[in-house]
Enzyme design. Sequence first.
Site, PDB file in Angstrom:
ATOM      1  N   CYS A 286       5.977  -5.332  -2.312  1.00 20.69           N
ATOM      2  CA  CYS A 286       5.116  -6.299  -2.986  1.00 20.69           C
ATOM      3  C   CYS A 286       4.126  -6.905  -1.987  1.00 20.69           C
ATOM      4  O   CYS A 286       2.966  -7.152  -2.321  1.00 20.69           O
ATOM      5  CB  CYS A 286       5.949  -7.399  -3.627  1.00 20.69           C
ATOM      6  SG  CYS A 286       7.409  -6.794  -4.493  1.00 20.69           S
TER       7      CYS A 286
ATOM      8  N   CYS B 130       6.150   0.279  -9.870  1.00 17.08           N
ATOM      9  CA  CYS B 130       6.510  -0.897 -10.659  1.00 17.08           C
ATOM     10  C   CYS B 130       5.416  -1.263 -11.649  1.00 17.08           C
ATOM     11  O   CYS B 130       5.644  -2.057 -12.550  1.00 17.08           O
ATOM     12  CB  CYS B 130       6.791  -2.080  -9.738  1.00 17.08           C
ATOM     13  SG  CYS B 130       5.378  -2.551  -8.748  1.00 17.08           S
TER      14      CYS B 130
HETATM   15 FE1  FES Z   1       6.048  -4.289  -7.725  1.00 17.62          FE
HETATM   16 FE2  FES Z   1       6.745  -6.556  -6.755  1.00 17.62          FE
HETATM   17  S1  FES Z   1       7.956  -5.260  -7.957  1.00 17.62           S
HETATM   18  S2  FES Z   1       4.824  -5.617  -6.601  1.00 17.62           S
END
Ligand code: FES
Length: 126
Positions: free
Chosen positions: A104, A35
Amino acid sequence: MALYSEKVMDHFMNPRNVGIIENADGIGEVGNAKCGDIMKMYLKIDENIITDVKFETFGCASAIASSSMATELIKGKRVEDAMELTNKAVAEALDGLPDYKMHCSVLAEEAIQAALEDYRRKQEQS
Ligand code: FES
């Protein structure tokens, strides 16, 4: 059902312990390649107690809420106890995260571990 618990929203909107610590005793920075989110933790440690902790997170709402909660969970704790903080404990303290957002909270666990390792390394050198 709401996507996020009230606690997640609270820690996302009003994150605790945001910032940096000058002359930190331990600093840990981790990122998630998928991400692209990045988390940095700063620890002040006095006689084995975490007296202060601050974070900077460039990431999603769950990452910010997780770092905020993680700092609250380790503040005032002994180094050994902070080492045992898991992402699961962080997510539970937030009253849960959606499955696809669990990574996360892993970032928060890893950032704290990295900062504690940095602290240990510095101790060995001095
Ligand atoms: Fe990557 Fe939350 S989407 S840390």
